[in-house]
Design a protein around this motif. Structure first.
Motif, mmCIF file in Angstrom:
data_model
loop_
_atom_site.group_PDB
_atom_site.id
_atom_site.type_symbol
_atom_site.label_atom_id
_atom_site.label_comp_id
_atom_site.label_asym_id
_atom_site.label_seq_id
_atom_site.Cartn_x
_atom_site.Cartn_y
_atom_site.Cartn_z
ATOM 1 N N MET A 169 0.849 -1.193 0.000
ATOM 2 C CA MET A 169 0.000 0.000 0.000
ATOM 3 C C MET A 169 0.885 1.242 0.000
ATOM 4 O O MET A 169 1.888 1.273 0.700
ATOM 5 C CB MET A 169 -0.872 -0.014 1.256
ATOM 6 N N ASP A 170 0.536 2.228 -0.786
ATOM 7 C CA ASP A 170 1.438 3.369 -0.899
ATOM 8 C C ASP A 170 1.273 4.361 0.246
ATOM 9 O O ASP A 170 0.327 4.302 1.038
ATOM 10 C CB ASP A 170 1.302 4.032 -2.266
ATOM 11 N N TYR A 171 2.211 5.277 0.304
ATOM 12 C CA TYR A 171 2.292 6.277 1.366
ATOM 13 C C TYR A 171 0.992 7.064 1.528
ATOM 14 O O TYR A 171 0.480 7.226 2.647
ATOM 15 C CB TYR A 171 3.468 7.211 1.046
ATOM 16 N N ILE A 172 0.463 7.555 0.410
ATOM 17 C CA ILE A 172 -0.727 8.420 0.490
ATOM 18 C C ILE A 172 -1.912 7.656 1.088
ATOM 19 O O ILE A 172 -2.625 8.149 1.949
ATOM 20 C CB ILE A 172 -1.084 8.994 -0.902
ATOM 21 N N GLN A 173 -2.090 6.425 0.623
ATOM 22 C CA GLN A 173 -3.190 5.601 1.119
ATOM 23 C C GLN A 173 -3.003 5.301 2.608
ATOM 24 O O GLN A 173 -3.953 5.367 3.390
ATOM 25 C CB GLN A 173 -3.268 4.302 0.301
ATOM 26 N N ARG A 174 -1.769 4.986 2.986
ATOM 27 C CA ARG A 174 -1.492 4.696 4.403
ATOM 28 C C ARG A 174 -1.793 5.905 5.278
ATOM 29 O O ARG A 174 -2.394 5.801 6.348
ATOM 30 C CB ARG A 174 -0.022 4.298 4.595
ATOM 31 N N LYS A 223 9.526 15.166 -2.378
ATOM 32 C CA LYS A 223 8.367 15.828 -2.993
ATOM 33 C C LYS A 223 7.513 14.867 -3.802
ATOM 34 O O LYS A 223 6.474 15.260 -4.333
ATOM 35 C CB LYS A 223 8.837 16.929 -3.955
ATOM 36 N N ARG A 224 7.959 13.583 -3.939
ATOM 37 C CA ARG A 224 7.315 12.764 -4.958
ATOM 38 C C ARG A 224 5.843 12.467 -4.677
ATOM 39 O O ARG A 224 5.050 12.368 -5.612
ATOM 40 C CB ARG A 224 8.111 11.484 -5.221
ATOM 41 N N TYR A 225 5.458 12.367 -3.402
ATOM 42 C CA TYR A 225 4.051 12.065 -3.123
ATOM 43 C C TYR A 225 3.165 13.289 -3.366
ATOM 44 O O TYR A 225 2.019 13.162 -3.799
ATOM 45 C CB TYR A 225 3.888 11.545 -1.695
#
Lengths: 322, 322
Positions: free
Chosen positions: B1-6, B307-309
């Motif tokens: 699960m990616d950072y934003i979702q977490r 900055k990538r997210y």
């Protein structure tokens, strides 16, 4: 001109000078209209009085005091929508003069402006008192609305409701003033309790006077409005609580009947009240709260001369008969 | 699960755990219902992301982030009353599920609860950003309501309205996160501007997609809702501004006509939009704001990997077609 009047005039003048925005007009005009429509300014007066008793300065307290007054006025705008009230302080209510959407939104903005004002004293304890109180006022208004649909409200529930809806803001006003003047935490608590007791007495008295007030001086239309509109006052709640099954059935009959002659209903319900002695119950409870308030004033640790205006306010409230 | 979702899941879980009161039920149930009805949590996500880019910790920012999200949700409750919206996030709006009075009052309480939450970070600058933003949002909503009754709204006025109604809260979210992580005031301003530009792009895109979106994926009913309901979107305002007297008369005809076949109206109005090239005007303006947002991201003084997210979020918004 006496101290209380001077204080109230100064507060009015500072409120008139408030520098919030002007555009959009439909947001800010109702706010100005409400804030400048008068009212007794009892909350900021109490706040500043409490501070001055402990050597606090007007300038150091006025922002919080106006914040409290602004919040009180915001609640009136939204309450008037909910209660469908047509007039307030002798002029049209905001939702009647503009419309419901404008009344909702200008109230919302006013609530934030109230908080902005309180924030200016830069004290997190004061903010916390204010926020806690603001939430309680919303709870009180919700209980009040809930009670409209119920016949089984107890006196205890009723007292809790008026405490939340009315007393806590008077209490917060007094406590905030004392706190900002560095009074001890015992003094602050005592001022808070004074506000609670005074608020309870005042609200119970409001109920009482709507039925038993001085008919020649009464301003809110004729006496008995609360009876005609089935308002869940202390008198009605206490009567429902005390009534024999037969009297309760009579009361409920009057609550449900489509009425064309208000006077007939008022006479009939008052007769039931008389039989149940709820007038006396109300007077006793009002006196009880006034006595507690007087004890609170006695407990304030400053000289009698410093308390005289506070005593004057309490006596003015106590002696009103309309 | 990616950072934003977490991150979003963690925020959801913290929101679900909020410990405000339960009684009176009619006050607190609508608040829980609204806060737990989902939504993308974009504002708290941005707030925490901005903080973490500068070494700030989730724990130090989450109270402010949830305060902002709570305020956003409060505005939805009151906006839905004003706009007479029946559904929100696939479920009944609060005033429909309960009633208007309950929606007004639970919104009022929620606004105070939002502020209570923000107060928990114990920072007056953060409070000031929040209060200023909250007032601006009320102003934006009032302009939006005012515009409903006007045919002469300029593009400039429209842009000011969506800035107030939508962009400033995204801007405040990003700035608050950066500020609490001790970013410099230039960095904070850059984050604020990023929020403004992203918000403008997002809102203009919302208008655009309601008319020109992917018909198979579009969730808010069928395409063209805004045209059918005469909503003052960028497209309509720009068209009214550019139209020859003849085309303007045609547009106004469609705004006034009692319509039974929505499709006919949508086809006719889109044809006028085509003649006036407002679709292209809209696309150009949207791209302009996205480019500004990208410049803001470039200007953030941290490494690209940090900055990538944020870039991912902006790209997700940019690439949505429904």
């Amino acid at each position: 001109m006496d101290y209380i009047q001077r204080l109230s005039d100064r507060i009015n003048s500072d409120i008139a000078k408030l520098d919030f925005g002007t555009e959009p007009k439909n947001l800010y005009s109702p706010i100005r209209y409400t804030l400048n429509s008068g009212g007794k300014r009892i909350r900021p007066v109490l706040c500043i009085m409490a501070a001055e008793m402990f050597g606090g300065k007007y300038e150091d307290v006025i922002e919080a005091a106006i914040g409290i007054e602004t919040f009180h006025n915001f609640t009136l705008i939204h309450d008037d929508i909910m209660d469908k009230s047509l007039e307030r302080r002798g002029q049209k209510t905001v939702y009647k003069k503009w419309d419901t959407n404008i009344a909702i939104l200008s109230g919302d903005a006013m609530s934030v402006l109230a908080l902005e004002r309180v924030t200016k004293v830069r004290n997190f304890e004061v903010l916390e008192i204010f926020i806690q109180t603001a939430i309680e006022i919303c709870e009180g208004q919700q209980y009040d609305m809930d009670f409209e649909r119920r016949l089984d409200v107890s006196v205890q529930e009723y007292l809790k409701m008026i405490k939340l809806k009315t007393s806590v803001l008077l209490a917060a006003s007094l406590k905030t003033g004392a706190f900002l003047a560095s009074a001890s935490s015992e003094e602050c608590d005592n001022f808070y309790n004074l506000g609670i007791n005074l608020g309870m007495a005042f609200q119970l008295q409001d109920d009482f006077l709507d039925t038993y007030g001085n008919v020649e001086k009464f301003k809110k239309g004729q006496l008995g409005n609360d009876i005609v509109s089935n308002k869940k006052t202390f008198l009605l709640i206490r009567a429902l609580e005390k009534a024999t099954p037969e009297l309760k059935a009579q009361l409920i009959h009057w609550l449900n009947v489509e009425i064309f002659d208000g006077n007939e209903k008022v006479r009939a319900v008052k007769k039931i009240f008389d039989t149940l002695h709820v007038k006396e119950d109300s007077e006793n409870l009002i006196n009880e709260y006034f006595q507690k308030a007087e004890t609170n004033i006695n407990n304030i640790g400053v000289g009698l001369d410093k308390k005289r205006y506070l005593t004057e306010i309490v006596n003015n409230i106590k002696n009103r008969d309309y």
